[in-house]
Design an enzyme around this catalytic site. Structure first.
Site, PDB file in Angstrom:
ATOM      1  N   ASP A   1      -0.718   5.652  -2.100  1.00 49.36           N
ATOM      2  CA  ASP A   1      -1.626   5.748  -2.556  1.00 49.36           C
ATOM      3  C   ASP A   1      -1.914   6.434  -3.522  1.00 49.36           C
ATOM      4  O   ASP A   1      -2.243   5.603  -5.127  1.00 49.36           O
ATOM      5  CB  ASP A   1      -2.723   6.668  -1.744  1.00 49.36           C
ATOM      6  CG  ASP A   1      -1.993   8.309  -1.582  1.00 49.36           C
ATOM      7  OD1 ASP A   1      -1.349   8.578  -2.130  1.00 49.36           O
ATOM      8  OD2 ASP A   1      -3.909   8.898  -1.480  1.00 49.36           O
ATOM      9  N   PRO A  17       6.566  11.603   0.691  1.00 49.63           N
ATOM     10  CA  PRO A  17       6.138  10.395   0.027  1.00 49.63           C
ATOM     11  C   PRO A  17       5.373  11.587  -1.340  1.00 49.63           C
ATOM     12  O   PRO A  17       4.576  11.292  -1.699  1.00 49.63           O
ATOM     13  CB  PRO A  17       5.291  10.488   1.158  1.00 49.63           C
ATOM     14  CG  PRO A  17       5.696  10.789   2.251  1.00 49.63           C
ATOM     15  CD  PRO A  17       6.810  11.451   2.086  1.00 49.63           C
ATOM     16  N   TYR A  59      -1.524  16.333   2.497  1.00 47.49           N
ATOM     17  CA  TYR A  59      -0.626  16.793   2.598  1.00 47.49           C
ATOM     18  C   TYR A  59      -0.234  18.321   3.297  1.00 47.49           C
ATOM     19  O   TYR A  59      -0.031  18.778   2.544  1.00 47.49           O
ATOM     20  CB  TYR A  59       0.558  16.785   1.610  1.00 47.49           C
ATOM     21  CG  TYR A  59       0.833  15.310   2.051  1.00 47.49           C
ATOM     22  CD1 TYR A  59       1.795  14.065   2.071  1.00 47.49           C
ATOM     23  CD2 TYR A  59       0.070  14.569   0.003  1.00 47.49           C
ATOM     24  CE1 TYR A  59       1.910  12.328   2.561  1.00 47.49           C
ATOM     25  CE2 TYR A  59       0.325  13.152   0.043  1.00 47.49           C
ATOM     26  CZ  TYR A  59       1.033  12.404   0.530  1.00 47.49           C
ATOM     27  OH  TYR A  59       1.087  11.151   0.755  1.00 47.49           O
ATOM     28  N   ARG A  87      -9.286  11.631  -3.728  1.00 49.27           N
ATOM     29  CA  ARG A  87      -9.055   9.916  -3.580  1.00 49.27           C
ATOM     30  C   ARG A  87     -10.079   9.707  -3.412  1.00 49.27           C
ATOM     31  O   ARG A  87     -11.302  10.351  -3.486  1.00 49.27           O
ATOM     32  CB  ARG A  87      -8.490   9.776  -1.590  1.00 49.27           C
ATOM     33  CG  ARG A  87      -7.302  10.361  -1.423  1.00 49.27           C
ATOM     34  CD  ARG A  87      -6.141   9.102  -1.916  1.00 49.27           C
ATOM     35  NE  ARG A  87      -6.865   7.743  -1.312  1.00 49.27           N
ATOM     36  CZ  ARG A  87      -6.019   7.427   0.258  1.00 49.27           C
ATOM     37  NH1 ARG A  87      -5.265   8.568   0.321  1.00 49.27           N
ATOM     38  NH2 ARG A  87      -7.327   6.797   1.136  1.00 49.27           N
TER      39      ARG A  87
HETATM   40  P1  FAD Z   1       6.886  -1.177   3.759  1.00 48.96           P
HETATM   41  O1  FAD Z   1       6.248  -1.216   3.418  1.00 48.96           O
HETATM   42  O2  FAD Z   1       7.231  -0.640   4.917  1.00 48.96           O
HETATM   43  O3  FAD Z   1       6.717  -2.530   4.481  1.00 48.96           O
HETATM   44  C1  FAD Z   1       7.708  -3.093   4.633  1.00 48.96           C
HETATM   45  C2  FAD Z   1       7.002  -4.759   5.641  1.00 48.96           C
HETATM   46  O4  FAD Z   1       7.610  -5.249   6.659  1.00 48.96           O
HETATM   47  C3  FAD Z   1       6.135  -4.206   6.553  1.00 48.96           C
HETATM   48  O5  FAD Z   1       4.518  -5.377   6.109  1.00 48.96           O
HETATM   49  C4  FAD Z   1       6.251  -4.750   7.757  1.00 48.96           C
HETATM   50  O6  FAD Z   1       5.614  -5.194   8.815  1.00 48.96           O
HETATM   51  C5  FAD Z   1       7.318  -5.588   7.496  1.00 48.96           C
HETATM   52  N1  FAD Z   1       8.383  -5.818   8.363  1.00 48.96           N
HETATM   53  C6  FAD Z   1       9.208  -4.821   8.989  1.00 48.96           C
HETATM   54  N2  FAD Z   1       9.741  -4.929   9.201  1.00 48.96           N
HETATM   55  C7  FAD Z   1      10.152  -6.236   9.701  1.00 48.96           C
HETATM   56  C8  FAD Z   1      11.278  -7.914  10.152  1.00 48.96           C
HETATM   57  N3  FAD Z   1      12.016  -7.474  11.091  1.00 48.96           N
HETATM   58  N4  FAD Z   1      10.588  -8.688  10.201  1.00 48.96           N
HETATM   59  C9  FAD Z   1       9.514  -9.195   8.974  1.00 48.96           C
HETATM   60  N5  FAD Z   1       9.059  -8.307   8.661  1.00 48.96           N
HETATM   61  C10 FAD Z   1       9.396  -6.628   9.434  1.00 48.96           C
HETATM   62  N6  FAD Z   1       4.436   5.809  -1.460  1.00 48.96           N
HETATM   63  C11 FAD Z   1       4.113   6.426  -2.953  1.00 48.96           C
HETATM   64  O7  FAD Z   1       4.088   5.479  -3.648  1.00 48.96           O
HETATM   65  N7  FAD Z   1       3.039   6.924  -2.749  1.00 48.96           N
HETATM   66  C12 FAD Z   1       2.330   7.965  -2.568  1.00 48.96           C
HETATM   67  O8  FAD Z   1       1.254   8.525  -2.243  1.00 48.96           O
HETATM   68  C13 FAD Z   1       3.305   7.005  -0.105  1.00 48.96           C
HETATM   69  N8  FAD Z   1       2.486   8.429   0.756  1.00 48.96           N
HETATM   70  C14 FAD Z   1       2.779   7.475   1.453  1.00 48.96           C
HETATM   71  C15 FAD Z   1       2.226   8.300   2.571  1.00 48.96           C
HETATM   72  C16 FAD Z   1       2.267   7.986   4.056  1.00 48.96           C
HETATM   73  C17 FAD Z   1       2.026   8.965   4.761  1.00 48.96           C
HETATM   74  C18 FAD Z   1       3.742   7.181   4.391  1.00 48.96           C
HETATM   75  C19 FAD Z   1       4.231   6.503   5.319  1.00 48.96           C
HETATM   76  C20 FAD Z   1       3.774   6.617   3.419  1.00 48.96           C
HETATM   77  C21 FAD Z   1       3.735   6.918   1.809  1.00 48.96           C
HETATM   78  N9  FAD Z   1       4.189   6.213   1.544  1.00 48.96           N
HETATM   79  C22 FAD Z   1       3.940   6.662  -0.712  1.00 48.96           C
HETATM   80  C23 FAD Z   1       5.410   5.794   0.868  1.00 48.96           C
HETATM   81  C24 FAD Z   1       4.978   4.023   0.744  1.00 48.96           C
HETATM   82  O9  FAD Z   1       3.942   4.256   1.999  1.00 48.96           O
HETATM   83  C25 FAD Z   1       6.733   3.088   0.779  1.00 48.96           C
HETATM   84  O10 FAD Z   1       7.423   3.761   0.078  1.00 48.96           O
HETATM   85  C26 FAD Z   1       6.266   1.919   0.823  1.00 48.96           C
HETATM   86  O11 FAD Z   1       4.728   1.082   1.433  1.00 48.96           O
HETATM   87  C27 FAD Z   1       7.357   0.850   1.076  1.00 48.96           C
HETATM   88  O12 FAD Z   1       6.875  -0.520   0.757  1.00 48.96           O
HETATM   89  P2  FAD Z   1       7.770  -1.491   1.472  1.00 48.96           P
HETATM   90  O13 FAD Z   1       7.663  -3.147   0.805  1.00 48.96           O
HETATM   91  O14 FAD Z   1       9.465  -1.369   0.492  1.00 48.96           O
HETATM   92  O15 FAD Z   1       7.795  -1.101   3.081  1.00 48.96           O
END
Ligand code: FAD
Length: 672
Positions: free
Chosen positions: A50, A362, A286, A278
């Site tokens: 977020d 996070p 957290y 928020r």
């Molecule tokens: P993801 O968001 O994990 O996206 C990956 C995507 O790929 C997903 O949609 C998934 O469905 C898809 N996928 C996976 N495997 C496959 C496959 N084999 N084939 C096709 N699709 C696939 N970050 C912040 O910056 N600020 C915060 O406050 C924060 N709070 C967080 C709180 C929590 C509880 C969590 C769990 C995470 C938090 N994060 C935060 C981290 C943040 O959510 C992630 O770092 C971020 O979403 C990463 O983005 P991404 O696109 O790399 O991966």
């Protein structure tokens, strides 16, 4: 059996989280034939990341949707620190600004990831004319790479073959944990097993559900369990820790006075808690779950974790204040693991971005931001290479630039989460406790890093500064001969002293300036749109002095007649001007050479490219030349990359011109 359909595309993106969507946004902006697939059938609606840091907002603004996030989000202005007093009872010990003052025109805001993904989806739709859509419930099941084609970047070479499976709605929906009715994020948390292989297995053997795609480039944005990374055999290096945290998004009912401030609360012996206020009265908590420990396998049993266990832990930390809730929007739990990928690309053909190459806690609000910024770094480079405009070697700079950021992030998180998760020291003799003034210092120092504005890319063909890529400390084999304007040719060097605050390798800073034609104030950075174009920023100086005017005319004459640059002017290299004479004494058409405000037969003169550092009627004086560290009389010239990072800085003279030309000769394909 039905034939397996086959098709081609330039770029295939795996995963539509923040990283995948940022990549898709660039593909839409650059007009690239791309596809983006995600194994889940729906996008997320609540929870997850977020926090939006300053740099992410600047990037959103360059795409044109920061205002939407700004309006909807909660704004975090102050951070309060709560620690036990000598009586062991928590009290407010400090208040500090949430982000350092004066860094950016934005401050930190919080809005859930689902909204941010929505802004991206609408942007992608608009700029691709609805031709690029996230294909949901689709995932790759095999990848093969024709090694012999990898070095052939001609338009007919498709070295990658990807087989995609199309799942049914049911197959693609993730299971909720613990029978809970509230949406939880456990299936995306690192406490859950990855289900990718199971999804593929479930759907195999069914007819008509697979498809073969031949692609030029692939970007794995598929999160921490990245399937793409596994296909390449690349590892994440690092450690899990024993700290387990729960996350609750609730509307709190409480007498704790700082519930609408960002707070770090360290209790004497019940663990720590972070409060993130928020949107819509929600608060994210957290909470460290001190009573839940990892088992022998190193992983905690997630069935023990429920919203009730999490709020109970919070109540203990925040006592004597009361804390309950009626409404819970989302919750999850995670174990902190700090890892960074060994490799970010395979032969400049398959790239990894986001959580696929770095995982960490996070709490500092970094994951989504750094993930988006990975893709922001790579997207325009891929776009310009696919279109045949930039040399394919620029792709090497993705790893050299972003791996170091990931490494810095892990180091930062390591320090920060230990200080955050540790028990406060009882007194100076208590060595196993955390000294709270150390925590405050780490927070203040970390704040600059956490804003995203301290990123400083090393020397390469895209950043004309001293040093070579091998010195960037990322331990990878980025050799000078392939990535920089080779030392054997004349390697272009910028002259930092003509613009002391426009740092080579860092993002172009912003000050208020006025449009010469209509006097409207703008933040200069707002003019650096993410449209895939380089910007040649001409600090024209005092254009009313005869000596300066003749320097400017000579520079502009070279620019307009350059066989290398003239064909790219305005299409791939846009020119922006900032002069320092009095606005009312200058006439756009009389005093500034045509190439700075070009004429178009259909739309007339360009009125949006020439700006002045002068006093506005309503919004004060930006004093931009002083801010940028540029001489008012003589000016300078700057090359900004399409991602707003500074590539070259030089004088507004013959040598500066040769530098600009040399820079582009190193980058543009027809510069050879
Ligand atoms: P993801 O968001 O994990 O996206 C990956 C995507 O790929 C997903 O949609 C998934 O469905 C898809 N996928 C996976 N495997 C496959 C496959 N084999 N084939 C096709 N699709 C696939 N970050 C912040 O910056 N600020 C915060 O406050 C924060 N709070 C967080 C709180 C929590 C509880 C969590 C769990 C995470 C938090 N994060 C935060 C981290 C943040 O959510 C992630 O770092 C971020 O979403 C990463 O983005 P991404 O696109 O790399 O991966």
């Amino acid at each position: 059996a039905a034939e397996t359909p086959e098709s081609k595309c330039d770029v295939i993106i795996i995963g539509a989280g923040p990283a995948g969507l940022m990549m898709a946004a660039w593909m839409a902006r650059c007009g690239i034939d791309a596809r983006v697939v995600d194994k889940r059938s729906t996008k997320i609606f609540s929870g997850q990341a977020d926090g939006l840091q300053l740099r992410s907002l600047e990037i959103f603004d360059s795409f044109g949707f920061a205002d939407r996030a700004w309006k909807e989000a909660n704004h975090m202005i102050e951070m309060c620190m709560w620690n036990p007093g000598t009586d062991g009872v928590i009290r407010r010990s400090d208040r500090v600004p949430d982000v350092p003052v004066g860094l950016s025109r934005f401050t930190q805001i919080v809005l859930h990831q689902g909204r941010i993904e929505r802004f991206f989806l609408e942007h992608i739709k608009k700029h691709s004319k609805d031709s690029l859509r996230v294909e949901r419930a689709v995932l790759p099941e095999s990848l093969s790479i024709s090694e012999d084609l990898c070095d052939d970047h001609s338009s007919s070479s498709y070295p990658l073959t990807v087989t995609l499976r199309h799942l049914t709605e049911d197959e693609a929906a993730p299971a909720q944990s613990n029978g809970s009715e509230v949406r939880d994020g456990l299936f995306r948390s690192n406490l859950a097993e990855d289900d990718t292989d199971e999804l593929i297995k479930k759907s195999q053997g069914k007819e008509g559900t697979s498809e073969v795609v031949r692609a030029k480039y692939m970007v794995g944005c598929d999160g921490a369990h990245s399937w793409t990374r596994r296909q390449l055999g690349f590892q994440l290096e690092g450690e899990p820790t024993d700290f387990i945290w729960g996350v609750l998004d609730v509307i709190p009912i409480t007498d704790f006075p700082d519930i609408r401030m960002r707070c770090a609360v360290h209790s004497a012996s019940s663990g720590s808690l972070m409060v993130i206020p928020r949107e819509n009265k929600l608060v994210r908590l957290y909470i460290q779950l001190t009573e839940i420990k990892p088992d022998a396998s190193g992983r905690a049993d997630r069935s023990q974790i429920t919203p009730q266990t999490i709020i109970k832990a919070a109540q203990k930390i925040i006592a004597p204040y009361k804390l309950t809730y009626e409404y819970c929007d989302w919750w999850t739990a995670y174990q902190i693991g700090q890892r960074v990928g060994t490799n970010f690309d395979y032969k400049n053909r398959v790239f990894l971005a986001g959580d696929a190459v770095h995982t960490h806690s996070p709490k500092a609000g970094q994951g989504m931001n750094v993930s988006m910024q990975d893709a922001y770094n790579l997207g325009w480079k891929l776009g310009l290479v696919v279109k045949g405009i930039a040399k394919p070697e620029i792709l090497k700079t993705y790893q050299s630039e972003r791996r170091r950021v990931a490494q810095d992030l892990i180091d930062f998180d390591h320090k920060f989460s230990r200080l955050f998760s540790g028990r406060p020291a009882k007194d100076v003799m208590d060595e196993s406790g955390v000294n709270m003034s150390d925590f405050k210092d780490a927070f203040l120092k970390g704040n600059l890093f956490a804003s995203g504005l301290s990123v400083d890319y090393g020397a390469s063909m895209l950043v004309a500064k001293e040093g070579d890529a091998a010195e960037q400390g990322d331990g990878t084999d980025v050799s000078l001969s392939t990535v920089s304007i080779s030392a054997s040719k004349t390697r272009v060097m910028g002259h930092q002293d003509v613009a002391t605050n426009i740092k080579l390798g860092m993002r172009f800073p912003s000050y208020k300036v006025l449009n010469q034609a209509d006097a409207r104030p703008w933040h200069f950075q707002e003019r650096l749109r993410s449209d895939g174009r380089f910007r040649l920023v001409v600090f024209a100086g005092n254009v009313l002095s005869a000596a300066q005017k003749s320097r400017l005319d000579a520079f502009c004459a070279s620019l307009a007649s350059s066989t290398l640059l003239a064909p790219h002017l305005h299409t791939h290299v846009a020119v922006l001007t900032l002069h320092s004479a009095k606005r009312v004494d200058v006439e756009l058409l009389r005093d500034l050479p045509d190439v700075l405000h070009p004429y178009d037969g259909k739309t007339g003169w360009d009125y949006d490219s020439v700006f002045v550092d002068d006093v506005s009627y309503h919004e004060g004086y930006g004093d931009a030349y002083a801010g940028y560290g540029v001489q008012r009389e003589t000016g300078c010239v700057v090359v900004c990359r399409p991602d707003q990072y500074v590539g070259f800085v030089g004088g507004l003279d013959e040598e500066g011109w040769r530098g600009v030309e040399g820079y582009f000769r190193g980058v543009l394909r027809d510069g050879e």
